[in-house]
Design a protein around this motif. Structure first.
Motif, mmCIF file in Angstrom:
data_model
loop_
_atom_site.group_PDB
_atom_site.id
_atom_site.type_symbol
_atom_site.label_atom_id
_atom_site.label_comp_id
_atom_site.label_asym_id
_atom_site.label_seq_id
_atom_site.Cartn_x
_atom_site.Cartn_y
_atom_site.Cartn_z
ATOM 1 N N ASP A 178 -9.858 -41.801 -43.124
ATOM 2 C CA ASP A 178 -10.748 -40.878 -43.830
ATOM 3 C C ASP A 178 -10.344 -39.435 -43.536
ATOM 4 O O ASP A 178 -9.720 -39.162 -42.513
ATOM 5 C CB ASP A 178 -12.177 -41.127 -43.311
ATOM 6 C CG ASP A 178 -13.245 -40.755 -44.326
ATOM 7 O OD1 ASP A 178 -12.918 -40.111 -45.335
ATOM 8 O OD2 ASP A 178 -14.407 -41.109 -44.082
ATOM 9 N N ASP A 179 -10.729 -38.523 -44.420
ATOM 10 C CA ASP A 179 -10.504 -37.085 -44.210
ATOM 11 C C ASP A 179 -9.035 -36.787 -43.931
ATOM 12 O O ASP A 179 -8.717 -35.893 -43.142
ATOM 13 C CB ASP A 179 -11.356 -36.554 -43.042
ATOM 14 C CG ASP A 179 -12.840 -36.720 -43.285
ATOM 15 O OD1 ASP A 179 -13.226 -37.120 -44.395
ATOM 16 O OD2 ASP A 179 -13.613 -36.454 -42.353
ATOM 17 N N GLU A 235 -11.217 -38.013 -52.547
ATOM 18 C CA GLU A 235 -12.667 -37.806 -52.519
ATOM 19 C C GLU A 235 -12.978 -36.373 -52.924
ATOM 20 O O GLU A 235 -12.121 -35.503 -52.866
ATOM 21 C CB GLU A 235 -13.246 -38.143 -51.139
ATOM 22 C CG GLU A 235 -12.667 -37.353 -49.992
ATOM 23 C CD GLU A 235 -13.311 -37.684 -48.638
ATOM 24 O OE1 GLU A 235 -13.922 -38.754 -48.494
ATOM 25 O OE2 GLU A 235 -13.181 -36.852 -47.737
#
Ligand code: C2E
Ligand code: CA
Ligand code: CA
Ligand code: CA
Length: 277
Positions: A178-179, A235
């Motif tokens: 993630d990120d 995202e």
């Protein structure tokens, strides 16, 4: 409430500032909120970048306390990590999200589910056993469940994290970083990680239609990720233009307010009917 007044008195005596006081109140209120199931999960769709089909959802925690108001996960997750409450919190998230996924599957909604794990969860020896049993009990295939961990969470204790992620993957769960791009993982480290999916941080995506630098970073990251056989997720898609660019760049999955904000389960079901209808 007695406890909260107490915290206020203590804070007042020590001349704490408001922010510090709020943190203290969150720390005190969180355990009972978890125990009494006063937290909620919201779900945000993960969308096939090519054709716009809904692939699954990411579960995101929501907490509205009667005294503290809305407490954002960015605010309470780090505190839960500091106090050790995160373990109970993660178990509640998994239980609630897996229950929901089971319901959806029974209703014929073949959605995949992503949940967020924190760095400390990876150090919990029983994590793999807990997740495997929780999925099995509900007849859920681990293949339909993705565990999202941030790049920085993995870098806290890389050897430990790699070991745990390998076990999770052997149990059939999918792993997402993630990120991605906000931490310090090098290409060499990334190659060593047992990972299925790379989620590009929204800071690279939000302004991609106007920023040549972001476009370049995203293009080369996607090329690298695909080179490493990883599924790519962008995202923070807020505009149709961003979706179009990601489509041209060959990104696999998109997520963002442009499609939907995270919604409570029933609202999400309604949204899905409207979206598909
Ligand atoms: P994250 O995992 O990177 O989650 C994405 C965050 O971006 C969510 O914020 C989501 O609401 C927000 N978001 C989604 N689409 C857009 C968009 O188009 N524009 C913008 N500006 N934001 C968008 P949220 O729900 O406030 O969560 C913040 C962070 O808190 C999460 O970041 C995650 O790190 C953590 N978190 C949330 N739920 C959990 C949980 O159940 N467990 C753990 N360990 N962490 C969680
Ligand atoms: Ca996430
Ligand atoms: Ca993220
Ligand atoms: Ca984040």
């Amino acid at each position: 409430q007695a406890k909260q007044r107490n915290a206020f008195a203590v804070a007042y005596e020590h001349g704490m500032d408001e922010q510090h006081l709020r943190r203290l109140q969150i720390v005190q209120a969180l355990p009972s909120a978890v125990r009494e199931q006063r937290l909620q999960l919201h779900y945000q769709p993960k969308v096939n970048c090519n054709d716009g089909r809904i692939l699954g959802v990411e579960a995101l925690l929501r907490w509205r306390d009667e005294h503290l108001g809305v407490v954002r996960p960015d605010e309470f997750i780090p505190l839960a990590e500091q106090t050790g409450e995160i373990n109970r919190l993660t178990r509640w998230v998994c239980t609630a999200a897996f229950d929901q996924l089971q319901l959806w599957h029974e209703q014929g909604l073949q959605l995949a589910l992503a949940i967020n794990l924190s760095a400390l969860d990876l150090q919990w020896p029983d994590l793999v056993k807990f997740l495997r049993e929780a999925a099995q009990k509900r007849g859920l295939s681990p293949q339909s469940i993705t565990l999202e961990v941030t790049e920085s969470a993995v870098m806290v204790e890389p050897e430990q994290a790699i070991k745990r992620l390998t076990q999770l993957r052997e149990a059939g769960f999918k792993i997402a970083i993630d990120d991605y791009g906000t931490g310090y993982a090098s290409l060499a480290q990334l190659k060593r990680l047992p990972v299925d999916e790379l989620k590009l941080d929204r800071s690279f995506i939000q302004d991609i239609a106007n920023s040549h630098a972001d476009l370049t970073i995203v293009r080369s990251t996607l090329a690298l990720a695909h080179e490493l056989q990883l599924t790519t997720v962008a995202e923070g898609i807020e505009e149709e233009s961003a979706w179009q660019i990601l489509q041209q760049l060959g990104c696999d999955t998109v997520q963002g307010y442009y499609f939907s904000r995270p919604l409570a389960a029933t609202q999400f079901e309604q949204w899905l009917r409207d979206y598909q209808g």
